[in-house]
Design an enzyme around this catalytic site. Structure first.
Site, PDB file in Angstrom:
ATOM      1  N   GLU A 145      31.335  47.922  36.450  1.00  0.00           N
ATOM      2  CA  GLU A 145      30.805  48.254  37.619  1.00  0.00           C
ATOM      3  C   GLU A 145      30.750  49.845  37.902  1.00  0.00           C
ATOM      4  OE1 GLU A 145      32.087  46.217  41.371  1.00  0.00           O
ATOM      5  OE2 GLU A 145      31.137  47.709  42.649  1.00  0.00           O
ATOM      6  N   LYS A 196      38.382  42.988  47.577  1.00  0.00           N
ATOM      7  CA  LYS A 196      37.795  42.897  46.535  1.00  0.00           C
ATOM      8  C   LYS A 196      37.618  44.461  45.832  1.00  0.00           C
ATOM      9  CE  LYS A 196      33.942  43.473  43.677  1.00  0.00           C
ATOM     10  NZ  LYS A 196      33.135  44.471  43.305  1.00  0.00           N
ATOM     11  N   ASP A 239      46.871  39.739  32.056  1.00  0.00           N
ATOM     12  CA  ASP A 239      46.355  38.510  32.452  1.00  0.00           C
ATOM     13  C   ASP A 239      45.761  39.013  33.926  1.00  0.00           C
ATOM     14  OD1 ASP A 239      45.594  35.829  33.613  1.00  0.00           O
ATOM     15  OD2 ASP A 239      47.397  34.873  32.533  1.00  0.00           O
ATOM     16  N   HIS A 268      27.158  55.285  45.333  1.00  0.00           N
ATOM     17  CA  HIS A 268      26.871  53.969  44.325  1.00  0.00           C
ATOM     18  C   HIS A 268      25.726  53.923  43.499  1.00  0.00           C
ATOM     19  CE1 HIS A 268      27.914  49.996  42.465  1.00  0.00           C
ATOM     20  NE2 HIS A 268      26.929  49.656  43.160  1.00  0.00           N
TER      21      HIS A 268
HETATM   22  P1  NDP Z   1      55.106  36.614  25.089  1.00  0.00           P
HETATM   23  O1  NDP Z   1      55.640  35.135  25.014  1.00  0.00           O
HETATM   24  O2  NDP Z   1      53.768  36.925  24.093  1.00  0.00           O
HETATM   25  O3  NDP Z   1      55.865  37.775  24.790  1.00  0.00           O
HETATM   26  C1  NDP Z   1      57.241  37.673  25.483  1.00  0.00           C
HETATM   27  C2  NDP Z   1      58.307  38.098  24.523  1.00  0.00           C
HETATM   28  O4  NDP Z   1      58.305  39.381  24.069  1.00  0.00           O
HETATM   29  C3  NDP Z   1      59.524  37.991  25.094  1.00  0.00           C
HETATM   30  O5  NDP Z   1      59.776  36.660  25.174  1.00  0.00           O
HETATM   31  C4  NDP Z   1      60.581  38.667  23.910  1.00  0.00           C
HETATM   32  O6  NDP Z   1      60.907  37.816  22.953  1.00  0.00           O
HETATM   33  C5  NDP Z   1      59.451  39.709  23.628  1.00  0.00           C
HETATM   34  N1  NDP Z   1      59.676  41.200  24.036  1.00  0.00           N
HETATM   35  C6  NDP Z   1      59.894  42.364  23.406  1.00  0.00           C
HETATM   36  N2  NDP Z   1      60.268  43.322  24.128  1.00  0.00           N
HETATM   37  C7  NDP Z   1      60.599  42.787  25.429  1.00  0.00           C
HETATM   38  C8  NDP Z   1      60.878  43.681  26.671  1.00  0.00           C
HETATM   39  N3  NDP Z   1      61.323  44.727  26.612  1.00  0.00           N
HETATM   40  N4  NDP Z   1      61.094  42.874  27.649  1.00  0.00           N
HETATM   41  C9  NDP Z   1      60.767  41.295  27.697  1.00  0.00           C
HETATM   42  N5  NDP Z   1      60.328  40.838  26.541  1.00  0.00           N
HETATM   43  C10 NDP Z   1      60.033  41.508  25.587  1.00  0.00           C
HETATM   44  O7  NDP Z   1      54.371  36.843  26.509  1.00  0.00           O
HETATM   45  P2  NDP Z   1      54.667  36.595  27.920  1.00  0.00           P
HETATM   46  O8  NDP Z   1      55.951  35.219  28.230  1.00  0.00           O
HETATM   47  O9  NDP Z   1      54.848  37.561  28.862  1.00  0.00           O
HETATM   48  O10 NDP Z   1      53.482  35.497  28.426  1.00  0.00           O
HETATM   49  C11 NDP Z   1      52.291  36.334  28.761  1.00  0.00           C
HETATM   50  C12 NDP Z   1      51.134  35.358  28.475  1.00  0.00           C
HETATM   51  O11 NDP Z   1      51.418  34.209  28.677  1.00  0.00           O
HETATM   52  C13 NDP Z   1      49.934  35.984  28.951  1.00  0.00           C
HETATM   53  O12 NDP Z   1      48.939  36.125  27.792  1.00  0.00           O
HETATM   54  C14 NDP Z   1      49.381  35.050  29.823  1.00  0.00           C
HETATM   55  O13 NDP Z   1      47.934  34.982  30.123  1.00  0.00           O
HETATM   56  C15 NDP Z   1      49.749  33.829  29.404  1.00  0.00           C
HETATM   57  N6  NDP Z   1      50.014  32.589  30.187  1.00  0.00           N
HETATM   58  C16 NDP Z   1      49.821  32.714  31.647  1.00  0.00           C
HETATM   59  C17 NDP Z   1      49.798  31.572  32.535  1.00  0.00           C
HETATM   60  C18 NDP Z   1      49.866  31.774  33.896  1.00  0.00           C
HETATM   61  O14 NDP Z   1      49.834  32.820  34.446  1.00  0.00           O
HETATM   62  N7  NDP Z   1      49.872  30.777  34.536  1.00  0.00           N
HETATM   63  C19 NDP Z   1      50.500  30.315  31.925  1.00  0.00           C
HETATM   64  C20 NDP Z   1      50.743  30.322  30.342  1.00  0.00           C
HETATM   65  C21 NDP Z   1      50.442  31.337  29.694  1.00  0.00           C
HETATM   66  P3  NDP Z   1      61.971  38.089  22.117  1.00  0.00           P
HETATM   67  O15 NDP Z   1      62.968  38.545  22.875  1.00  0.00           O
HETATM   68  O16 NDP Z   1      62.131  36.695  21.258  1.00  0.00           O
HETATM   69  O17 NDP Z   1      61.732  39.248  20.914  1.00  0.00           O
END
Ligand code: NDP
Length: 429
Positions: free
Chosen positions: A82, A269, A285, A383
């Site tokens: 936009e 919005k 997301d 706009h």
């Molecule tokens: P991921 O599972 O991809 O990543 C999170 C992982 O990153 C952690 O489990 C951890 O794994 C690692 N990590 C590395 N550094 C850090 C840090 N500093 N802090 C925290 N974690 C870290 O992503 P999310 O669990 O965040 O999920 C997000 C995705 O889920 C989005 O794409 C979303 O669209 C989707 N989603 C959304 C839903 C909803 O909104 N209702 C439902 C289902 C999915 P480790 O410690 O093992 O390295």
């Protein structure tokens, strides 16, 4: 150094802008390659992200400039189709920086996982049993995802509610357990869902009921970010309008949104016009953020303005925005999409907490941009001038013709595709 003020950026070519970003050390050679390639997100990467991929879909990526937030300079990537959003955000950021910049804060990043239990023989007994077992449930959840605990996060608390207790239907009576989880720098959907799924059998056992849903709540009302600005009226002066007139117009516009859901939806919005582009550019997301933000706008019982605007004792215009902000700087697409990596790099953010505060500051700026325009010249003037290029392209203009047709549309005060088609025909005759 005022690194987010880049005078003349608007009038540069894309190549000149990229060259300047490199000189300012805001972008690397690799970033420049990514930005210039026709396919920054390759079909191969996309095919690993979602299902049934046939290509990728691009959006313009612009930079919101002039942002000073908690005394730190930010150049803010915004992915949006936009016209005038990026210009408006940068314009307001310039005014707010003159007033000292945005101040922001955020709560701890506590997200919520829900477990739904039905058919408990005694819901109250089930609730008490779960509360008594709190420590062991939290431990079991953390054992299911030990890495987040090592990062300083993990499940921290839980709560139990009984819903529809008084209604007779076996489908509507339920017990809902909330598990509160610190997801550190991740949005956390996968962390939360893993935890609630893993403890569901224990919950079932303790409540003697049946567990159905086990999933995060996107109503992340314990993961909030707030932004505030305080603007002396003299900084709001616009054309014929005095600063006080603009300030009062903003308050009138805000009060309309605060009192009328039909206006509040459009008002909000406009706020999301600032928020979504940053959420998208950073690979987050935006559906999750949208859903949480609108729910939060209804938290007092009816849908209202997400922002609050008032006049303080000194006559300054004061604005505030507080929203749930379930975003991350790791996980999801944040480190997969090359432009999301670029966006996080140019923002120089160190935590999800910091990113969430930037996002609400942009939302607040965007809201003021819209209210200021509405309270003065109206939204169309600025706009439509910016929109004229898109209208020219929609009418078939290409190359240098785009600017020529766009200017003719502005001069003739008829910024519409039908008129642009006539002009394109005349030009190509
Ligand atoms: P991921 O599972 O991809 O990543 C999170 C992982 O990153 C952690 O489990 C951890 O794994 C690692 N990590 C590395 N550094 C850090 C840090 N500093 N802090 C925290 N974690 C870290 O992503 P999310 O669990 O965040 O999920 C997000 C995705 O889920 C989005 O794409 C979303 O669209 C989707 N989603 C959304 C839903 C909803 O909104 N209702 C439902 C289902 C999915 P480790 O410690 O093992 O390295």
């Amino acid at each position: 150094m005022e690194t987010s003020r880049i005078p003349g950026f608007y009038n540069m070519t894309v190549d000149e802008r990229l060259k300047l970003l490199k000189e300012l050390q805001l972008c690397t050679d690799e970033d420049m390659e990514s930005l210039k390639t026709s396919e920054p997100l390759t079909t191969e990467t996309a095919d690993n992200m979602i299902e049934n991929v046939i290509g990728t879909f691009q959006l313009p990526l612009g930079l919101g400039l002039n942002f000073l937030i908690n005394e730190k300079e930010y150049v803010i990537p915004m992915a949006i189709e936009e016209a005038s959003v990026v210009a408006s955000a940068s314009h307001i950021a310039k005014i707010v920086r003159e007033a000292g910049g945005f101040t922001t804060e955020a709560t701890d990043r506590i997200m919520i996982g829900q477990i739904q239990v039905v058919a408990c023989p005694d819901f109250h007994e089930a609730k008490e049993t779960l509360l008594r077992a709190k420590e062991s449930l939290i431990k079991a959840a953390n054992d299911a995802y030990p890495s987040i605990v090592r990062r300083g996060g993990g499940a921290e608390d839980l709560d139990v509610r009984i819903i529809n207790e008084k209604t007779g239907s076996k489908y509507s009576q339920m017990l809902v357990m909330h598990l509160y989880i610190n997801t550190c720098d991740a949005m956390g959907a996968n962390i939360i869902n893993t935890m609630v799924e893993s403890i569901a059998p224990i919950v079932e056992d303790l409540t003697k009921g049946k567990v159905y849903l086990r999933i995060l709540s996107n109503y992340a009302d314990k993961c909030l970010a707030r932004a505030k600005c305080v603007i002396p009226p003299e900084l709001l002066k616009t054309g014929e309008f005095s600063g006080e007139e603009v300030r009062d117009g903003v308050i009138h516009a805000f009060e309309f949104a605060a009192s009328d859901p039909y206006r509040a939806v459009t008002h909000n919005k406009g706020i999301m016009n600032g928020i979504d582009p940053v959420v998208i550019a950073t690979g987050n997301d935006w559906r999750a953020v949208e859903a949480g933000a609108h729910a939060y706008a209804s938290r007092h019982g009816s849908y209202t303005s997400m922002t609050n605007w008032w006049i303080d004792k000194q006559g300054n215009l004061v604005g505030e925005l507080e929203l749930p902000m379930s975003i991350g700087i790791v996980g999801g697409a944040t480190r997969v999409h090359p432009l999301a990596k670029f966006s996080l790099g140019i923002l120089k953010v160190e935590s999800a907490k910091e990113l969430s505060q930037i996002i609400v500051a942009v939302g607040l700026a965007q809201n003021l941009g819209a209210l200021k325009a509405l309270a003065t010249d109206g939204i169309q003037k600025g706009h439509m001038a910016l929109h004229s290029r898109s209208v020219a392209i929609a009418a078939g203009a290409t190359g240098e013709m785009i600017d020529i047709i766009a200017n003719q549309l502005i001069e003739q005060k008829e910024i519409r595709v039908g008129k642009a088609k006539e002009l394109v025909e005349q030009y190509t005759k």
